[in-house]
Design a protein around this motif. Structure first.
Motif, PDB file in Angstrom:
ATOM      1  N   LYS A 273      99.084  70.291  60.281  1.00 49.18           N
ATOM      2  CA  LYS A 273      99.858  69.344  61.091  1.00 49.18           C
ATOM      3  C   LYS A 273     100.245  69.891  62.457  1.00 49.18           C
TER       4      LYS A 273
ATOM      5  N   PRO B  72      91.410  67.023  68.560  1.00 48.73           N
ATOM      6  CA  PRO B  72      90.699  66.196  67.570  1.00 48.73           C
ATOM      7  C   PRO B  72      89.617  66.966  66.822  1.00 48.73           C
TER       8      PRO B  72
ATOM      9  N   ILE C 163      91.240  69.113  64.232  1.00 47.10           N
ATOM     10  CA  ILE C 163      91.774  68.280  63.149  1.00 47.10           C
ATOM     11  C   ILE C 163      90.667  67.911  62.167  1.00 47.10           C
ATOM     12  N   THR C 164      89.521  67.501  62.697  1.00 47.07           N
ATOM     13  CA  THR C 164      88.384  67.137  61.847  1.00 47.07           C
ATOM     14  C   THR C 164      87.866  68.330  61.057  1.00 47.07           C
TER      15      THR C 164
ATOM     16  N   SER D  65      89.306  58.733  54.037  1.00 45.23           N
ATOM     17  CA  SER D  65      89.792  58.978  55.401  1.00 45.23           C
ATOM     18  C   SER D  65      89.303  60.298  55.995  1.00 45.23           C
TER      19      SER D  65
ATOM     20  N   GLN E  92      87.390  60.418  59.380  1.00 46.42           N
ATOM     21  CA  GLN E  92      88.206  60.243  60.592  1.00 46.42           C
ATOM     22  C   GLN E  92      89.668  60.586  60.248  1.00 46.42           C
TER      23      GLN E  92
ATOM     24  N   THR F 149      93.557  62.091  60.254  1.00 49.55           N
ATOM     25  CA  THR F 149      94.689  62.171  61.178  1.00 49.55           C
ATOM     26  C   THR F 149      95.611  63.284  60.682  1.00 49.55           C
ATOM     27  N   LEU F 150      96.634  63.583  61.438  1.00 55.72           N
ATOM     28  CA  LEU F 150      97.565  64.634  61.034  1.00 55.72           C
ATOM     29  C   LEU F 150      98.348  64.266  59.777  1.00 55.72           C
ATOM     30  N   HIS F 151      98.252  63.007  59.364  1.00 55.99           N
ATOM     31  CA  HIS F 151      98.994  62.551  58.180  1.00 55.99           C
ATOM     32  C   HIS F 151      98.072  62.292  56.983  1.00 55.99           C
ATOM     33  N   SER F 152      96.834  62.713  57.084  1.00 54.04           N
ATOM     34  CA  SER F 152      95.860  62.442  56.011  1.00 54.04           C
ATOM     35  C   SER F 152      96.260  63.057  54.675  1.00 54.04           C
TER      36      SER F 152
END
Length: 236
Positions: free
Chosen positions: A124, A129, A132-133, A165, A168, A170-173
């Motif tokens: 987090k 990007p 993150i991926t 998910s 793609q 996100t920081l909340h995955s």
């Protein structure tokens, strides 16, 4: 023409010379074999002494390693450790508390839970990007997917949502999964941790006793020295 007596004398002389020659050869061979045996024994003795030195070094390294662990634990005061018993959040928010809890989970072979939680906290903090991926995929493959090397205990629905998910992220995955693992540790592992020797020794201050260990790390105990003496006696 030589008489039989002369021929007999010459035969005896030849026989004596031959015996002397073989005796000399045998003596030389014996000395050579004795020399080789002495060299072999000397080599074996050097090897045994080398092993003894390694054994002594191993004892010293073990003592130093144990002292290092206790020295690290001694930074935690009993008063600080007591606060960890107030809530699970206080335990994890303290670096030494997190370390102590991780060591406890390793004794129960369930360290994947805290490692997943730490990985999510670190995840987090990412802003790029691409990072993150990349990290989302790494976390999924290590902790989430079926037969992952450190698969955490999650329900099917939570795993399915993450799997969909992950292309793609996100920081909340991983928020739902992290929350689930947090609850499992708080309700189960944390309770046992507060009753474990690791925690009880910290709040009682037992780990703050490096003096004797520091002294022993410079030399062997009597029993250890006896073991070394017996080894030397056998080898020599």
């Amino acid at each position: 023409m030589e008489t039989p007596f002369v021929l007999f004398s010459q035969l005896n002389m030849c026989e004596s010379k031959e015996k002397a020659f073989f005796k000399l050869m045998h003596s030389g061979t014996g000395k050579e074999e004795a020399s080789k045996e002495a060299k072999t024994r000397a080599k074996e003795k050097r090897n045994r002494l080398s092993l003894l030195v390694q054994k002594l070094d191993s004892h010293e390294e073990t003592r130093s390693s144990r002292f290092g662990v206790l020295a690290k634990e001694s930074r935690v005061s009993p008063e600080e450790a007591v606060k960890w018993g107030e809530s699970f959040d206080k335990l994890l928010s303290h670096r030494d508390g997190l370390d102590a809890f991780t060591r406890f989970l390793k004794t129960e072979f369930s360290e994947e839970n805290i490692e997943f939680w730490i990985a999510c906290e670190d995840f987090k903090k990412n802003k790029e990007p691409q990072q993150i991926t990349f990290k989302a995929k790494a976390i999924y493959e290590k902790f989430i997917q079926s037969d992952a090397p450190q698969e955490v205990n999650l329900d099917f629905h939570t795993k399915e949502v993450i799997a969909k998910s992950i292309t793609q992220p996100t920081l909340h995955s991983f928020d739902a999964a992290q929350s689930r693992v947090y609850q499992l540790m708080e309700q189960d592992s944390y309770t046992r941790f507060l009753k474990s020797d690791i925690y009880l020794e910290l709040i009682e201050g037992r780990s703050r006793r490096p003096t004797n260990l520091r002294r022993r790390s410079r030399s062997f105990t009597y029993n250890e020295f006896q073991d070394v003496k017996s080894d030397v006696a056998i080898w020599l």
